[in-house]
Design a protein around this motif. Structure first.
Motif, PDB file in Angstrom:
ATOM      1  N   HIS A  73       0.916  -1.144   0.232  1.00  0.00           N
ATOM      2  CA  HIS A  73      -0.038  -0.039  -0.074  1.00  0.00           C
ATOM      3  C   HIS A  73       1.035   1.481  -0.216  1.00  0.00           C
ATOM      4  O   HIS A  73       2.049   1.321   0.363  1.00  0.00           O
ATOM      5  N   HIS A  75       1.419   3.993   1.680  1.00  0.00           N
ATOM      6  CA  HIS A  75       1.881   4.773   2.956  1.00  0.00           C
ATOM      7  C   HIS A  75       3.302   4.993   2.855  1.00  0.00           C
ATOM      8  O   HIS A  75       4.111   3.929   2.275  1.00  0.00           O
ATOM      9  N   HIS A  78       6.192   2.392   3.434  1.00  0.00           N
ATOM     10  CA  HIS A  78       6.229   1.170   2.671  1.00  0.00           C
ATOM     11  C   HIS A  78       6.489   1.369   1.166  1.00  0.00           C
ATOM     12  O   HIS A  78       7.034   0.290   0.551  1.00  0.00           O
ATOM     13  N   HIS A 157      -7.492   0.507   5.257  1.00  0.00           N
ATOM     14  CA  HIS A 157      -6.447   1.253   5.939  1.00  0.00           C
ATOM     15  C   HIS A 157      -5.800   2.155   4.824  1.00  0.00           C
ATOM     16  O   HIS A 157      -5.433   3.429   5.002  1.00  0.00           O
ATOM     17  N   ASP A 176      -0.673  -3.696   6.476  1.00  0.00           N
ATOM     18  CA  ASP A 176      -0.936  -3.071   7.803  1.00  0.00           C
ATOM     19  C   ASP A 176      -2.485  -3.658   8.363  1.00  0.00           C
ATOM     20  O   ASP A 176      -3.211  -2.663   8.685  1.00  0.00           O
TER      21      ASP A 176
HETATM   22 ZN    ZN Z   1       0.104   1.856   6.487  1.00  0.00          ZN
END
Ligand code: ZN
Length: 294
Positions: A73, A75, A78, A157, A176
């Motif tokens: 994902h 974020h 990551h 998320h 996550d």
């Molecule tokens: Zn995350």
């Protein structure tokens, strides 16, 4: 070429699978090696750790075009590892690139702030948006070199979050979710995340999954421990939905609901790595979800 000696941050899981845990938020990067090919999942977080990860992979798989990097994902923690794996095949959800483009400035700002602050290192590789070479959607099977995998959409998320299963290794990477140090961390009302987890619960009932590596926290080993993680997260979300729903029906504002639900018991409450702000945010997203439905 000699192989880099793994530091204490590494855990060998067998079957050519390794986990490297970061000093930042106990984030896990996973490496699979087989027949001269590698798959790296979520390489992160600090530059020195990315150097270590990249050396680990290069010493075992010198051809970067035999390396695939999966991003679960978008974020910041990551996605910043991409420059350490030039020429690798990039893999992510079909929605990943749009979210990265939208959040580009934020990713750069958060990465720099953490790495140069708490991380105590120099941010030397500015973040540049990218588009995955292989874009995944829905529940889908793929093969990366010698690695068959299944990927699952698990929004809640992040809208473009995926979980990845490597059936031959009995390995499941839950991004996550399913952590033992983080509660479900919402970016939408709780039921979106809960539906994602309920689909994983069905996967765990049918598939042979021996090892679960979450994005943050400890590895769960054995089917019972893996299953318990999903039950824990679903239980938290059910309780959250029930209590927010009740408060909403009583006419409480979002702030009043947050104040009332501060009493709820949950994983990481008042811990050193505290989930209190995450829980408050979860209450807000869920309350807003009820307001949109009303
Ligand atoms: Zn995350």
């Amino acid at each position: 070429m000699s192989q880099a000696a793994p530091s204490g941050a590494w855990t060998e899981l067998g079957d050519g699978v390794w986990v490297r845990q970061s000093r930042a938020y106990a984030m896990n990067s996973v490496v699979l090696i087989k027949n001269g090919h590698a798959v790296v999942v979520d390489p992160g977080v600090l530059p020195s750790e990315l150097d270590d990860l990249s050396q680990f992979v290069t010493s075992r798989v010198p051809d970067f075009d035999r390396v695939a990097v999966i991003f679960t994902h978008p974020h910041w923690d990551h996605v910043i590892g991409k420059p350490w794996f030039p020429a690798a095949t990039l893999v992510g959800h079909v929605g990943l690139a749009d979210e990265i483009e939208r959040d580009e400035v934020d990713i750069e700002r958060k990465a720099k702030a953490y790495i140069e602050g708490e991380g105590g290192e120099t941010w030397r590789t500015p973040f540049a948006p990218f588009v995955p070479d292989l874009q995944l959607r829905g529940t889908v099977g793929h093969t990366l070199g010698p690695f068959p995998l299944l990927s699952y959409d698990i929004p809640g998320h992040s809208a473009s979050q995926i979980a990845v299963q490597f059936p031959e290794q009995g390995l499941f990477l839950s991004a996550d979710t399913l952590s033992d140090i983080e509660i479900p961390w919402l970016d939408a009302p709780a039921w979106i995340h809960r539906k994602s987890l309920e689909s994983l619960q069905r996967v765990f009932e049918h598939e042979h999954i021996e090892v679960l590596v979450p994005g943050h926290g400890s590895v769960a080993r054995g089917r019972a421990a893996v299953y318990q993680r999903v039950l824990n997260d679903i239980a938290y979300l059910r309780k959250l939905e029930e209590r927010v729903s009740q408060a909403f029906k009583e006419g409480l504002t979002v702030e009043q609901t947050q104040a009332r639900l501060a009493e709820m018991d949950y994983l990481g409450k008042d811990a050193a790595y505290a989930m209190n702000d995450v829980h408050r945010g979860n209450v807000r997203f869920t309350w807003q979800g009820f307001a949109e439905r009303a």
